[in-house]
Design a protein around this motif. Sequence first.
Motif, mmCIF file in Angstrom:
data_model
loop_
_atom_site.group_PDB
_atom_site.id
_atom_site.type_symbol
_atom_site.label_atom_id
_atom_site.label_comp_id
_atom_site.label_asym_id
_atom_site.label_seq_id
_atom_site.Cartn_x
_atom_site.Cartn_y
_atom_site.Cartn_z
ATOM 1 N N ASP A 14 3.956 97.402 27.597
ATOM 2 C CA ASP A 14 2.963 98.414 27.305
ATOM 3 C C ASP A 14 1.749 97.778 26.638
ATOM 4 O O ASP A 14 1.837 97.295 25.515
ATOM 5 C CB ASP A 14 3.540 99.487 26.378
ATOM 6 N N LEU A 15 0.620 97.768 27.355
ATOM 7 C CA LEU A 15 -0.659 97.409 26.763
ATOM 8 C C LEU A 15 -1.322 98.714 26.343
ATOM 9 O O LEU A 15 -0.978 99.784 26.860
ATOM 10 C CB LEU A 15 -1.549 96.691 27.786
ATOM 11 N N PRO A 16 -2.278 98.656 25.422
ATOM 12 C CA PRO A 16 -2.999 99.895 25.095
ATOM 13 C C PRO A 16 -3.532 100.555 26.370
ATOM 14 O O PRO A 16 -3.942 99.865 27.312
ATOM 15 C CB PRO A 16 -4.136 99.398 24.194
ATOM 16 N N GLN A 17 -3.524 101.863 26.402
ATOM 17 C CA GLN A 17 -3.799 102.631 27.619
ATOM 18 C C GLN A 17 -5.133 102.300 28.276
ATOM 19 O O GLN A 17 -5.244 102.298 29.490
ATOM 20 C CB GLN A 17 -3.738 104.128 27.309
ATOM 21 N N GLU A 18 -6.153 101.997 27.494
ATOM 22 C CA GLU A 18 -7.477 101.768 28.059
ATOM 23 C C GLU A 18 -7.639 100.378 28.680
ATOM 24 O O GLU A 18 -8.644 100.087 29.303
ATOM 25 C CB GLU A 18 -8.558 101.987 26.994
ATOM 26 N N LEU A 19 -6.649 99.514 28.547
ATOM 27 C CA LEU A 19 -6.751 98.151 29.057
ATOM 28 C C LEU A 19 -6.153 98.030 30.448
ATOM 29 O O LEU A 19 -5.132 98.632 30.755
ATOM 30 C CB LEU A 19 -6.030 97.175 28.124
ATOM 31 N N GLU A 20 -6.812 97.215 31.274
ATOM 32 C CA GLU A 20 -6.294 96.899 32.596
ATOM 33 C C GLU A 20 -6.197 95.392 32.705
ATOM 34 O O GLU A 20 -7.154 94.678 32.414
ATOM 35 C CB GLU A 20 -7.228 97.428 33.684
ATOM 36 N N ALA A 21 -5.052 94.896 33.132
ATOM 37 C CA ALA A 21 -4.858 93.457 33.283
ATOM 38 C C ALA A 21 -5.516 92.973 34.565
ATOM 39 O O ALA A 21 -5.406 93.599 35.613
ATOM 40 C CB ALA A 21 -3.371 93.130 33.303
ATOM 41 N N SER A 22 -6.222 91.840 34.467
ATOM 42 C CA SER A 22 -6.826 91.241 35.656
ATOM 43 C C SER A 22 -6.168 89.915 36.014
ATOM 44 O O SER A 22 -6.299 89.451 37.135
ATOM 45 C CB SER A 22 -8.327 91.044 35.457
ATOM 46 N N ALA A 23 -5.482 89.280 35.049
ATOM 47 C CA ALA A 23 -4.788 88.014 35.309
ATOM 48 C C ALA A 23 -3.648 87.871 34.321
ATOM 49 O O ALA A 23 -3.707 88.379 33.205
ATOM 50 C CB ALA A 23 -5.759 86.846 35.169
ATOM 51 N N VAL A 24 -2.614 87.155 34.746
ATOM 52 C CA VAL A 24 -1.470 86.888 33.869
ATOM 53 C C VAL A 24 -0.968 85.480 34.151
ATOM 54 O O VAL A 24 -1.078 84.985 35.272
ATOM 55 C CB VAL A 24 -0.343 87.931 34.084
ATOM 56 N N GLY A 27 4.132 80.767 30.420
ATOM 57 C CA GLY A 27 4.589 79.439 30.045
ATOM 58 C C GLY A 27 6.105 79.439 30.045
ATOM 59 O O GLY A 27 6.736 80.340 30.592
ATOM 60 N N SER A 28 6.694 78.443 29.397
ATOM 61 C CA SER A 28 8.154 78.405 29.388
ATOM 62 C C SER A 28 8.739 79.496 28.501
ATOM 63 O O SER A 28 9.817 79.997 28.774
ATOM 64 C CB SER A 28 8.659 77.033 28.945
ATOM 65 N N ARG A 29 8.012 79.882 27.427
ATOM 66 C CA ARG A 29 8.510 80.923 26.523
ATOM 67 C C ARG A 29 7.403 81.823 25.992
ATOM 68 O O ARG A 29 7.573 82.461 24.962
ATOM 69 C CB ARG A 29 9.236 80.268 25.341
ATOM 70 N N HIS A 30 6.267 81.839 26.657
ATOM 71 C CA HIS A 30 5.181 82.720 26.229
ATOM 72 C C HIS A 30 4.404 83.208 27.444
ATOM 73 O O HIS A 30 4.519 82.641 28.531
ATOM 74 C CB HIS A 30 4.265 82.022 25.225
ATOM 75 N N THR A 31 3.651 84.282 27.245
ATOM 76 C CA THR A 31 2.892 84.909 28.326
ATOM 77 C C THR A 31 1.510 85.260 27.814
ATOM 78 O O THR A 31 1.329 85.562 26.638
ATOM 79 C CB THR A 31 3.614 86.195 28.803
ATOM 80 N N ALA A 32 0.528 85.227 28.720
ATOM 81 C CA ALA A 32 -0.846 85.591 28.378
ATOM 82 C C ALA A 32 -1.415 86.497 29.465
ATOM 83 O O ALA A 32 -1.129 86.309 30.655
ATOM 84 C CB ALA A 32 -1.710 84.341 28.241
ATOM 85 N N VAL A 33 -2.207 87.483 29.046
ATOM 86 C CA VAL A 33 -2.864 88.418 29.960
ATOM 87 C C VAL A 33 -4.346 88.444 29.654
ATOM 88 O O VAL A 33 -4.746 88.517 28.487
ATOM 89 C CB VAL A 33 -2.277 89.840 29.810
ATOM 90 N N VAL A 34 -5.158 88.405 30.702
ATOM 91 C CA VAL A 34 -6.598 88.612 30.577
ATOM 92 C C VAL A 34 -6.874 90.033 31.038
ATOM 93 O O VAL A 34 -6.389 90.457 32.093
ATOM 94 C CB VAL A 34 -7.398 87.619 31.456
ATOM 95 N N THR A 35 -7.637 90.780 30.252
ATOM 96 C CA THR A 35 -7.993 92.143 30.632
ATOM 97 C C THR A 35 -9.280 92.141 31.453
ATOM 98 O O THR A 35 -10.034 91.167 31.443
ATOM 99 C CB THR A 35 -8.201 93.026 29.394
ATOM 100 N N ARG A 36 -9.530 93.237 32.137
ATOM 101 C CA ARG A 36 -10.773 93.365 32.910
ATOM 102 C C ARG A 36 -11.996 93.278 31.999
ATOM 103 O O ARG A 36 -13.070 92.907 32.443
ATOM 104 C CB ARG A 36 -10.777 94.670 33.694
#
Length: 89
Positions: A14-24, A27-36
Amino acid sequence: AAFISIQAFPALLDLPQELEASAVSCGSRHTAVVTRGGELYTWGWGKYGQLGHGNNSSSDQARRVEHLVARGLRVEEVVCGPWTTYVRV
């Protein structure tokens, strides 16, 4: 030491409702998301500072990388390595 659950299978995030992911990237034990909107959110194991929050803390919750926001940088791309996170702004 914080306990970080490791998911062997995809899990709904769950990301905050107003956010849309554009890239994800994962890593081996972590994750990153770029929003629009060009913000970076990271979570997972942070022992080597790979989450970008200025510390070595881990987090099961997606947290915005405030360092980039404070400098007015817009994230275009993210790539996670085993214990690193590379960001193109």
